[in-house]
Enzyme design. Sequence first.
Site, mmCIF file in Angstrom:
data_model
loop_
_atom_site.group_PDB
_atom_site.id
_atom_site.type_symbol
_atom_site.label_atom_id
_atom_site.label_comp_id
_atom_site.label_asym_id
_atom_site.label_seq_id
_atom_site.Cartn_x
_atom_site.Cartn_y
_atom_site.Cartn_z
ATOM 1 N N SER A 82 71.278 46.016 46.312
ATOM 2 C CA SER A 82 71.685 44.858 47.121
ATOM 3 C C SER A 82 72.126 45.286 48.515
ATOM 4 O O SER A 82 72.587 46.422 48.708
ATOM 5 C CB SER A 82 72.866 44.149 46.449
ATOM 6 N N TYR A 137 81.322 44.159 42.223
ATOM 7 C CA TYR A 137 79.852 44.060 42.276
ATOM 8 C C TYR A 137 79.263 45.012 43.314
ATOM 9 O O TYR A 137 78.326 45.766 43.027
ATOM 10 C CB TYR A 137 79.491 42.616 42.622
HETATM 11 P P1 NAD Z 1 69.494 35.586 38.263
HETATM 12 O O1 NAD Z 1 70.725 34.968 37.740
HETATM 13 O O2 NAD Z 1 68.282 34.772 38.299
HETATM 14 O O3 NAD Z 1 69.152 36.905 37.444
HETATM 15 C C1 NAD Z 1 70.108 37.730 36.871
HETATM 16 C C2 NAD Z 1 69.771 37.821 35.390
HETATM 17 O O4 NAD Z 1 70.599 38.818 34.792
HETATM 18 C C3 NAD Z 1 70.049 36.568 34.603
HETATM 19 O O5 NAD Z 1 68.954 35.691 34.591
HETATM 20 C C4 NAD Z 1 70.332 37.111 33.211
HETATM 21 O O6 NAD Z 1 69.167 36.992 32.399
HETATM 22 C C5 NAD Z 1 70.597 38.578 33.438
HETATM 23 N N1 NAD Z 1 71.864 38.931 32.837
HETATM 24 C C6 NAD Z 1 73.105 38.721 33.325
HETATM 25 N N2 NAD Z 1 74.019 39.155 32.426
HETATM 26 C C7 NAD Z 1 73.323 39.652 31.366
HETATM 27 C C8 NAD Z 1 73.694 40.239 30.132
HETATM 28 N N3 NAD Z 1 74.974 40.420 29.786
HETATM 29 N N4 NAD Z 1 72.716 40.596 29.281
HETATM 30 C C9 NAD Z 1 71.417 40.400 29.593
HETATM 31 N N5 NAD Z 1 71.008 39.869 30.753
HETATM 32 C C10 NAD Z 1 71.959 39.494 31.619
HETATM 33 O O7 NAD Z 1 69.857 36.145 39.711
HETATM 34 P P2 NAD Z 1 69.101 37.135 40.714
HETATM 35 O O8 NAD Z 1 69.783 36.933 41.998
HETATM 36 O O9 NAD Z 1 67.643 37.008 40.631
HETATM 37 O O10 NAD Z 1 69.547 38.550 40.166
HETATM 38 C C11 NAD Z 1 68.658 39.615 39.924
HETATM 39 C C12 NAD Z 1 69.211 40.887 40.546
HETATM 40 O O11 NAD Z 1 69.196 40.744 41.951
HETATM 41 C C13 NAD Z 1 70.645 41.212 40.163
HETATM 42 O O12 NAD Z 1 70.735 42.599 39.901
HETATM 43 C C14 NAD Z 1 71.412 40.879 41.426
HETATM 44 O O13 NAD Z 1 72.581 41.653 41.532
HETATM 45 C C15 NAD Z 1 70.391 41.245 42.476
HETATM 46 N N6 NAD Z 1 70.633 40.691 43.809
HETATM 47 C C16 NAD Z 1 70.609 39.357 44.006
HETATM 48 C C17 NAD Z 1 70.834 38.860 45.295
HETATM 49 C C18 NAD Z 1 70.807 37.390 45.582
HETATM 50 O O14 NAD Z 1 71.164 37.004 46.683
HETATM 51 N N7 NAD Z 1 70.416 36.547 44.652
HETATM 52 C C19 NAD Z 1 71.076 39.742 46.349
HETATM 53 C C20 NAD Z 1 71.085 41.107 46.099
HETATM 54 C C21 NAD Z 1 70.860 41.569 44.826
#
Ligand code: NAD
Length: 305
Positions: A197, A210
């Site tokens: 991230s 985080y």
């Molecule tokens: P999202 O909520 O769509 O995806 C995250 C997924 O993590 C969830 O759908 C869930 O299935 C899974 N998850 C969470 N806790 C869990 C658990 N205990 N067991 C199994 N699965 C679990 O959100 P996203 O933003 O697409 O996140 C995906 C990745 O992207 C993450 O690592 C997040 O930190 C990273 N990220 C997101 C952003 C943003 O702005 N959305 C920015 C930087 C990084």
Amino acid sequence: MASQDSDQTTTDQLAFQDPTKRYPVISPPAESLPGTGLDAEMTPKADLGEKSYRGTGRLEGRKALITGGDSGIGAATAIAFAREGADVAITYLPEEEQDAQKVAEIIRAEGRTAATLPGDLRDKAFAKELVDGAVDQLGGLDILVNNGGKQKAAEFEEIDDEQLEATYDINILAMFRLVRAALPHLEPGATIINTTSIQAYQPSPTLVDYASTKAAINNFTKGLAEALAPKGIRVNGVAPGPIWTPLQPSGGQKPEDLPEFGQSTALGRAGQPTELAPAYVFLASPESSYVVGETLNVNGGMPTP
Ligand code: NAD
Ligand code: MG
């Protein structure tokens, strides 16, 4: 507010376009979705590439496992991988079944195999079960995308042990366990891609737990890349900026911050999940053969070191 909806793009990712205008500036409501949030319940809708991602045969016959593949960046990656010719296993929490089934349907509509494997990444035994399930249903494994993650905005004083341990378990410890479980199945040419991230470099004061896991993921990515490169297994990372996914309106941001989500980037808007997919496709495909231990920033123009 239909005009804000982001899933109506008719052009694909290869159409030449102005990146400031590819998607509208969104102003999401100040709400808090329960649990990890569902894509199905997001306002405005996110673009997972359902209608817009066009494959060009770059992952023909490959077999991928994507954590958090039910929604957001993981779902967009799963859809893109299938359109590029890969069979895909996704994992997610049981309460996200509805989102997972939608993604699986899109994968199957491409004529590819989709495996849906719910479970909790905090459960130590699940890593091996998950990898075994994916190998069993796909007939092997050559791409692991460590993408599942937890983000809960809180003042530092409010971060209790429960949140701290959950964030570290899900975001970084699960990556170690999954790689350990996957390694015996990975052959030369296999790839591992970790989602890190912008928070790894620009930690927000309300995301100290985080952000520190994301810095750890960057370092883990580089160290693991060194360890596995001699075996012909490449490890890289993708570092998203503000992307419109269920993680954000389910506590990832404080509700009052949502209406301006992503507007401080140089492009002036939040990213949509499908805008991340080409980075994962590139790092998974053989065309990135000399890219090792790299973190690809996909953040709308937020300076990184
Ligand atoms: P999202 O909520 O769509 O995806 C995250 C997924 O993590 C969830 O759908 C869930 O299935 C899974 N998850 C969470 N806790 C869990 C658990 N205990 N067991 C199994 N699965 C679990 O959100 P996203 O933003 O697409 O996140 C995906 C990745 O992207 C993450 O690592 C997040 O930190 C990273 N990220 C997101 C952003 C943003 O702005 N959305 C920015 C930087 C990084
Ligand atoms: Mg989800």
